[in-house]
Scaffold this active site. Structure first.
Site, PDB file in Angstrom:
ATOM      1  N   CYS A  13     -17.720 -10.413  -5.656  1.00  0.00           N
ATOM      2  CA  CYS A  13     -18.072  -9.989  -7.013  1.00  0.00           C
ATOM      3  C   CYS A  13     -18.554  -8.544  -7.003  1.00  0.00           C
ATOM      4  CB  CYS A  13     -19.143 -10.903  -7.612  1.00  0.00           C
ATOM      5  SG  CYS A  13     -20.705 -10.837  -6.710  1.00  0.00           S
ATOM      6  N   CYS A  16     -21.545  -7.607  -4.848  1.00  0.00           N
ATOM      7  CA  CYS A  16     -21.257  -7.364  -3.426  1.00  0.00           C
ATOM      8  C   CYS A  16     -20.938  -5.889  -3.214  1.00  0.00           C
ATOM      9  CB  CYS A  16     -20.071  -8.213  -2.971  1.00  0.00           C
ATOM     10  SG  CYS A  16     -20.317  -9.986  -3.117  1.00  0.00           S
ATOM     11  N   CYS A  85      12.948 -22.874  -3.511  1.00  0.00           N
ATOM     12  CA  CYS A  85      12.171 -22.868  -4.750  1.00  0.00           C
ATOM     13  C   CYS A  85      10.760 -22.396  -4.477  1.00  0.00           C
ATOM     14  CB  CYS A  85      12.147 -24.259  -5.397  1.00  0.00           C
ATOM     15  SG  CYS A  85      11.159 -25.463  -4.481  1.00  0.00           S
ATOM     16  N   CYS A  88       8.629 -24.094  -1.811  1.00  0.00           N
ATOM     17  CA  CYS A  88       8.871 -23.672  -0.425  1.00  0.00           C
ATOM     18  C   CYS A  88       7.985 -22.477  -0.079  1.00  0.00           C
ATOM     19  CB  CYS A  88      10.340 -23.287  -0.226  1.00  0.00           C
ATOM     20  SG  CYS A  88      11.526 -24.597  -0.572  1.00  0.00           S
ATOM     21  N   ASP A 511      -8.706  14.910 -13.883  1.00  0.00           N
ATOM     22  CA  ASP A 511      -9.295  16.073 -13.239  1.00  0.00           C
ATOM     23  C   ASP A 511      -8.651  17.304 -13.876  1.00  0.00           C
ATOM     24  OD1 ASP A 511     -10.664  17.620 -11.217  1.00  0.00           O
ATOM     25  OD2 ASP A 511      -8.711  17.881 -10.287  1.00  0.00           O
ATOM     26  N   ASP A 710      -5.902  14.938  -7.850  1.00  0.00           N
ATOM     27  CA  ASP A 710      -5.032  15.352  -6.747  1.00  0.00           C
ATOM     28  C   ASP A 710      -5.780  15.797  -5.501  1.00  0.00           C
ATOM     29  OD1 ASP A 710      -6.083  17.704  -7.800  1.00  0.00           O
ATOM     30  OD2 ASP A 710      -4.325  18.874  -7.232  1.00  0.00           O
ATOM     31  N   ASP A 714     -11.411  14.226  -5.365  1.00  0.00           N
ATOM     32  CA  ASP A 714     -11.082  13.218  -6.378  1.00  0.00           C
ATOM     33  C   ASP A 714     -10.995  11.818  -5.781  1.00  0.00           C
ATOM     34  OD1 ASP A 714     -10.847  15.144  -8.393  1.00  0.00           O
ATOM     35  OD2 ASP A 714      -8.761  15.545  -7.873  1.00  0.00           O
TER      36      ASP A 714
END
Length: 824
Positions: A13, A16, A85, A88, A511, A710, A714
């Protein structure tokens, strides 16, 4: 300072994530620590002279979590044969999950591949292979050089085999169906030609034996339904083949029993032959499987196109001569020649020649890019004009093309959270259907006073109409087409979770430098206090900035070079994060930076503040320069706004998305840029380490936030955001932290990515609606619900046709995404 993106195990969660952040930040030497719960990533910036990575891992381990470097785990994609399917795929996934050392596993029925992340020190790849084979499926070649070609050949062979089986089955089923139906039609006054000697009323035994002879070849063609179906049933994990095997076997065995009854003289038993039901069911399902295989092939066309781009050979210079060699033999450092019209075989750096290169296959950008000495070239791009010589820098799996293919493959093999419910249903679907069929059959047997023929019809219809395939294909097929379509447009989406989350974004933070702007600022103004010449101030400032990596500093250096000003010797240099620099030149202390730096050093700005404000209002970034504690002047730098920025922001506004800009620039400069492009919210004068906190603040408002950037600074914000979007010209750390990568660095690709996410999720919801709806409606009808209220009884033949078409309809709907158009 070191930057690392680490993966975390054990988080459940948001609490944490917060606990881990607090723990790591308390460690001496940690500059930043940001945890993204969704991607289970920790971005940490630390001083490697003060703290080592094992100490960070140990600190987190103490509070009950494990931090592992990505290199500690291995990821492998395993092609699997024999899955028929979704049940599996669920079985294989459960089997692998039980192995110690497996971090995560995703088995994709649509791609027929398992993506497994595991710890090699604990688990061997051979053990994973053995586990898959023990569950009853085949492991195909892994990481083979020509695996893509072999996979294509294998799938084409599979399609041919299915069509052949369908044709053979149809050849015997058509006459079987005809001779079974004509007597029934005669009762309704419809008379059709009938082979002499086959009248069931006059020749019942011959009629029964002929039906057996016509049914046996059909059963032989569909033998895999029985070998796979019963094997799965006996192992306690029945699949779709089990449903078909049980239903058709019940029909055939019941019919054989009644044929024996006819031979004993009970001619009325001729009315209880079900051979044509079994034959038609198998034929229709083979038709559905054939159409499904063709459609599944179309969903992965994007990845096949990418794989087909790579050239097979390269022209290298060996012993002074040109020699053509296989692409696999090219080594780093080889000198390669590329002639006009030829494909560039590997990534490298141009050492001779000048040309234009078509990079549209990688970036989606139609305009060729100029290449000259020192330029970087990429594998699979096309040399259009002149001859090039370049040095091979990256080969094999290290090339940009190979990385893109790997990224797209991983994305197509991933699962979106929206698929969770379908996965849970698929895991218990077949056993539940078997129970429903049995209960319905028994209930109708007693309801009809012991009519076994009627009860068997119900039993077979329920088994045959149920379709776990449609559920299993609903999500992965749309993700395959969606991520593939993104790759065609230069948008690399790293997984199903990113694709799903993107459509929920309410705020996008851009940015400024290098994202909204070109990131190539130039000197526009040099203002002095009068005690120094403008060129001298520029010369001193450029000399001080020579050691700086900041784009503004580099712009000042270039400005001095353009004026042919000599760079002076620097005695000392210090970068002051988020504020500017300090240097010692000609025995003078030089300070260059923003207002904060001047205020901290108690340098008066009197006489220059008005000019600074005017420059900022014009969208220029004023940099104050002080010599020996006295203000000497201002060097103003402007960064040009990208041509696509305004249009991209307008498109996002039309989608109802709020747009914010984050920058370290002063408020007035930031406001000028924001006004020019139409940005809603400006976050100015933000230090690099505070960018992620600004994203957190927006998330605290209850919004899903995307971050577009970039640079290295960042990366924490990209990791913190619900969706991190890195532009392709950015750094490796930023791209590693991001969920979506824009190869073209075109901001119009941001609304395109959001729009693609919306369209894909809409398609998935449609698929899930029809898949669930089909089974929810179809199974009760097959169980006789309508008949209970005086309505018709569903014939098993029509149930088989409906089941076959359900999977095809889901695939066809997913393929509609191929018509997606990029936002322009």
């Amino acid at each position: 300072m070191e930057n690392q993106v680490l993966s975390i195990r054990g988080m459940t969660c948001a609490a944490c994530a917060q606990r881990i952040e607090k723990t790591v930040r308390k460690i001496s030497g940690i500059a930043q620590a940001n945890v993204n719960l969704a991607s289970e990533k920790l971005f940490v910036e630390y001083d490697d002279q003060t703290v080592e990575l094992p100490a960070i891992k140990a600190a987190v381990a103490k509070i009950g979590y494990e931090v592992v470097e990505k290199s500690d785990d291995s990821s492998v994609t395993i092609p699997i044969g024999g899955m028929t399917c979704a049940a599996c795929a669920q079985r294989v996934e459960k089997g692998i999950k039980k192995l110690e050392g497996v971090t995560s596993v995703s088995v994709n029925f649509a791609t027929e591949k398992a993506t497994v992340v595991y710890t090699p020190q604990i688990l061997r790849l051979s053990t994973i292979r053995e586990t898959i084979e023990k569950t009853g499926y085949q492991v195909l070649e892994i990481n083979k050089a020509n695996a893509a070609d072999e996979d294509k050949v294998r799938k084409q062979k599979e399609i041919r085999t299915l069509w052949t089986k369908f044709i053979v089955s149809a050849v015997f089923t058509v006459p079987l169906f005809y001779i079974a139906m004509v007597p029934m039609l005669t009762q309704y006054g419809i008379r059709l030609p009938y082979p002499p000697g086959l009248d069931p009323m006059n020749y019942p035994l011959i009629y029964g034996l002929i039906e057996i002879c016509l049914t046996l070849p059909v059963l032989a063609v569909g033998y895999k339904f029985y070998t796979i179906g019963f094997k799965s049933l006996f192992r306690g994990s029945p699949n779709m083949d089990s449903l078909i095997a049980i239903g058709t076997s019940a029909a055939v065995l019941y019919s054989i029993y009644n044929t024996w009854q006819i031979a004993q003289g009970n001619f009325h038993a001729v009315e209880s032959l079900y051979f044509e039901t079994a034959g038609v069911i198998i034929t229709l399902i083979l038709l559905g499987k054939s159409l499904e295989a063709v459609s599944k092939g179309k969903t992965s066309e994007a990845i096949k196109k990418l794989m087909g781009l790579a050239p097979k050979t390269a022209l290298v210079i060996q012993d002074g001569k040109e020699k053509e060699i296989p692409i696999e033999e090219v080594e780093i450092g080889d000198i390669i020649v590329v002639k006009p019209g030829a494909k560039i075989p590997v990534d490298g750096t141009v050492i001779n020649g000048h040309t234009a290169v078509d990079e549209s296959m990688l970036t989606g950008e139609s305009m060729p890019v100029d290449k000259k000495e020192g330029s970087v070239v990429y594998a699979a791009t096309i040399n259009t004009t002149g001859t090039l010589q370049f040095r091979a820098d990256k080969v094999g799996a290290e090339t940009a093309l190979a990385q893109i293919i790997k990224l797209v493959e991983d994305a197509q093999g991933s699962k979106a959270p929206i698929a969770a419910m379908a996965d849970k249903v698929s895991g218990v679907f077949v056993p539940i259907v078997c129970v429903i069929a049995l209960i319905a059959g028994i209930a109708w047997y007693f309801q009809t006073g012991g009519d076994l023929k009627f009860a068997l019809t119900i039993f077979i219809s329920v088994l045959v109409i149920a379709c776990p395939c449609a559920l299993g294909l609903a999500t992965p097929t749309a993700i395959m087409v969606g991520t593939g379509k993104g790759a065609e447009n230069g948008i690399l989406i790293k997984g199903g979770e990113a694709l799903e989350t993107a459509h929920q974004i309410k705020t996008i933070v851009f940015d400024k430098t290098g994202t909204i702007t070109e990131g190539k600022p130039t000197v526009t103004d040099v203002l002095t206090t009068g005690g120094i010449l403008a060129d001298t101030l520029l010369q001193i400032t450029a000399s001080a900035e020579k050691s700086s990596e900041h784009p503004l500093g580099q712009a000042i250096v270039k400005g001095a070079q353009d004026k042919s000003l000599e760079v002076l010797q620097v005695q000392s240099f210090e970068s002051i994060t988020g504020r500017g620099i300090q240097a010692q030149i000609l025995n003078q202390t030089v300070l260059a930076g923003n207002r904060k730096l001047m205020d901290e050093r108690s340098i008066s700005l009197e006489g220059m503040e008005q000019q600074s404000d005017q420059l900022a209002e014009e969208g220029k970034t004023p940099m104050y320069v002080a010599l020996d504690g006295q203000l000497a002047g201002i060097v103003a730098v402007a960064d040009v706004v990208k041509a696509s920025s305004k249009a991209a922001i307008e498109s996002l506004h039309k989608m109802g998305i709020e747009v914010a800009m984050i920058t370290g620039d002063n408020k007035k400069t930031a406001a000028a840029i924001a006004k020019e492009v139409g940005i809603d919210r400006v976050l100015a004068e933000v230090l690099p380490q505070d960018k992620s906190n600004q994203v957190k603040t927006l998330q605290a408002e209850g919004k899903k936030v995307a971050m577009v950037g970039d640079g290295i600074n960042d990366a924490p914000a990209l990791a913190q955001a619900d969706i991190g979007i890195a532009i392709g010209s950015g750094t490796d750390v930023a791209m590693e932290s991001a969920d979506i990568v824009l190869m073209r660095s075109d901001l119009m690709d941001v609304p395109t990515a959001i729009h693609l996410s919306k369209q894909t999720i809409r398609n998935i919801k449609q698929n899930l609606f029809w898949a669930f709806g089909y089974n929810v409606v179809g199974i009760p009808i097959a169980a006789g619900l309508l008949h209970l209220f005086g309505g018709p009884l569903l014939n098993p033949i029509f149930a088989a046709a409906a089941m076959s078409l359900s999977s095809v309809s889901v695939l066809t709907n997913a393929l509609r995404l191929k018509r997606f158009k990029a936002t322009r």
